[in-house]
Write a protein that holds these residues in place. Sequence first.
Motif, short mmCIF file in Angstrom:
data_model
loop_
_atom_site.label_atom_id
_atom_site.label_comp_id
_atom_site.label_asym_id
_atom_site.label_seq_id
_atom_site.Cartn_x
_atom_site.Cartn_y
_atom_site.Cartn_z
N THR A 288 -94.96 60.58 11.19
CA THR A 288 -94.99 59.37 12.01
C THR A 288 -93.83 59.39 12.99
OG1 THR A 288 -93.70 58.21 10.29
CG2 THR A 288 -96.11 57.97 10.25
N GLU A 289 -94.02 58.71 14.12
CA GLU A 289 -93.02 58.72 15.18
C GLU A 289 -91.90 57.72 14.93
OE1 GLU A 289 -95.02 58.03 18.82
OE2 GLU A 289 -96.13 59.95 18.78
N SER A 290 -92.15 56.71 14.12
CA SER A 290 -91.14 55.69 13.89
C SER A 290 -91.13 55.26 12.44
CB SER A 290 -91.39 54.47 14.79
OG SER A 290 -92.60 53.84 14.44
N GLN A 291 -90.01 54.71 12.02
CA GLN A 291 -89.88 54.22 10.66
C GLN A 291 -90.82 53.04 10.40
OE1 GLN A 291 -85.80 53.25 9.88
NE2 GLN A 291 -85.17 55.39 9.67
N SER A 292 -90.97 52.18 11.39
CA SER A 292 -91.82 51.00 11.21
C SER A 292 -93.27 51.38 10.96
CB SER A 292 -91.71 50.09 12.44
OG SER A 292 -92.12 50.78 13.61
N VAL A 293 -93.76 52.42 11.65
CA VAL A 293 -95.14 52.86 11.45
C VAL A 293 -95.30 53.40 10.04
CG1 VAL A 293 -96.88 54.54 12.15
CG2 VAL A 293 -95.54 53.34 13.88
N LYS A 294 -94.35 54.21 9.58
CA LYS A 294 -94.44 54.80 8.24
C LYS A 294 -94.41 53.71 7.17
CE LYS A 294 -92.42 58.33 5.25
NZ LYS A 294 -91.39 59.39 5.12
N VAL A 295 -93.50 52.75 7.31
CA VAL A 295 -93.39 51.67 6.33
C VAL A 295 -94.66 50.83 6.33
CG1 VAL A 295 -92.16 49.55 5.74
CG2 VAL A 295 -90.87 51.60 6.38
N THR A 296 -95.21 50.57 7.50
CA THR A 296 -96.43 49.78 7.60
C THR A 296 -97.60 50.46 6.89
OG1 THR A 296 -95.73 48.82 9.71
CG2 THR A 296 -98.08 48.71 9.18
N ASP B 203 -90.72 55.96 -1.23
CA ASP B 203 -90.83 56.46 0.14
C ASP B 203 -90.38 55.41 1.15
OD1 ASP B 203 -91.67 58.96 -0.55
OD2 ASP B 203 -93.80 58.55 -0.29
N ILE B 204 -90.74 54.15 0.88
CA ILE B 204 -90.31 53.07 1.78
C ILE B 204 -88.80 52.92 1.75
CG2 ILE B 204 -90.39 50.57 2.14
CD1 ILE B 204 -93.27 50.61 1.17
N VAL B 205 -88.22 52.95 0.54
CA VAL B 205 -86.76 52.82 0.42
C VAL B 205 -86.06 54.00 1.09
CG1 VAL B 205 -84.84 52.66 -1.20
CG2 VAL B 205 -86.99 51.48 -1.71
N ILE B 206 -86.60 55.21 0.91
CA ILE B 206 -86.02 56.39 1.55
C ILE B 206 -86.03 56.23 3.07
CG2 ILE B 206 -86.44 58.84 2.05
CD1 ILE B 206 -87.34 59.17 -0.84
N THR B 207 -87.11 55.71 3.60
CA THR B 207 -87.23 55.54 5.05
C THR B 207 -86.23 54.50 5.57
OG1 THR B 207 -89.59 56.06 4.93
CG2 THR B 207 -88.81 54.96 6.92
N LEU B 208 -86.06 53.41 4.83
CA LEU B 208 -85.20 52.32 5.30
C LEU B 208 -83.72 52.58 5.08
CD1 LEU B 208 -87.32 49.26 4.08
CD2 LEU B 208 -87.22 50.24 6.38
N THR B 209 -83.37 53.48 4.16
CA THR B 209 -81.95 53.72 3.84
C THR B 209 -81.41 55.02 4.44
OG1 THR B 209 -82.59 54.82 1.75
CG2 THR B 209 -82.13 52.45 1.67
N PHE C 111 -104.58 59.56 12.08
CA PHE C 111 -103.56 59.45 13.11
C PHE C 111 -102.15 59.79 12.62
CE2 PHE C 111 -106.96 56.36 13.88
CZ PHE C 111 -107.39 56.78 15.13
N THR C 112 -101.97 59.84 11.31
CA THR C 112 -100.62 60.08 10.79
C THR C 112 -100.46 61.43 10.10
OG1 THR C 112 -101.18 58.95 8.71
CG2 THR C 112 -100.20 57.62 10.46
N GLN C 113 -101.55 62.10 9.76
CA GLN C 113 -101.45 63.37 9.07
C GLN C 113 -101.23 64.50 10.08
OE1 GLN C 113 -101.58 62.74 5.94
NE2 GLN C 113 -101.50 64.72 4.92
#
Length: 321
Positions: free
Chosen positions: A177-185, A267-273, A160-162
């Motif tokens: 991914t459509e949202s940051q929360s989905v990617k971080v999850t 990757d998580i830090v990149i997404t959140l910052t 679902f994400t690739q």
Amino acid sequence: MMDGSRFNSTSNSTAVGSEKIAPAVVLGLCCLVGLPSNIVVIISIAREWNKNLSFTLKLMLNLAVSDALTLCLAPFVLYGILFGWKFGLWSCKFLFFLGHWSLYVAVLTVTSMSVHRYHNVIKSRVTNRMILQRLERRHRCLQLTGIWILAFVFALPVIFTQGLKDKNGLLRCQRITESQSVKVTVLLFEILLGYVIPFSTMLTCYLWLHKGLRQKAKSSSLTRAPQDQEPRNQGTNVRTYKKRLVISIVVAFFLFWTPVNIINVIDIVITLTKTSHPDVHSQLKSFRRVYADTIYTLVLLNCCLNPFLYVFFSRNGMKCT
């Protein structure tokens, strides 16, 4: 786990960037060395399948199959690194799902080997060993099947994400991914299930195993008779080989998977910052662009090492496990 974006770079389509050379060379060597080695292990163990094969060897066969499956995907990844993804969207989803599936199988199998080694030490303390052995035989096949089913479930998010994304004129098979929360999850899911929980389990089993072996060695030294000196020494050698096997499993997993999961954390830090700290975001993204491809090839190096590692120890300490 393995993600298409981690095997992609941002150089143009007319030249192979220097950041592509290292992962391309490693992938090529993995195909040439790792795949034949795992096939040899598979054939060697499969020939002994009907000869009361030990559960440890069955786990080794399971690991060799998953490693061979992972390495079969390396040529597609290599082509994608050098020339972009030209196999279509659904092949992108399916092949990377297959890669994640096989990697999860490898992680769960190595974890099972650690648990099995510890269990072999503590089961001697159980009074009715005959009942225990019957239960083991019944559930071992279910355990092998369960590893593949559980790994299949863990890998499902990849479907679902690739997706495909254009970068400098080249299509890349990567996580979208459509949202940051989905990617971080999804990233947290991979870190926990693909590294933190398995490594914690392996480390705990090793520590308990080491403690159990020391206690058994102390108790046997107190009751050892002079005429039993040689058999006791032989038993000690077998236990030593088993301990070395578990150490090699834990160390190899730590060395090859820790850098990979550090990139996951980045990757998580990149997404959140991205909006809150643009300077940090830019620096980490530059670091990832240069080093991530090479770091993620370490997973495939682990697939190449496994057949040599386990075959070496199988000659010494796994004849009766």
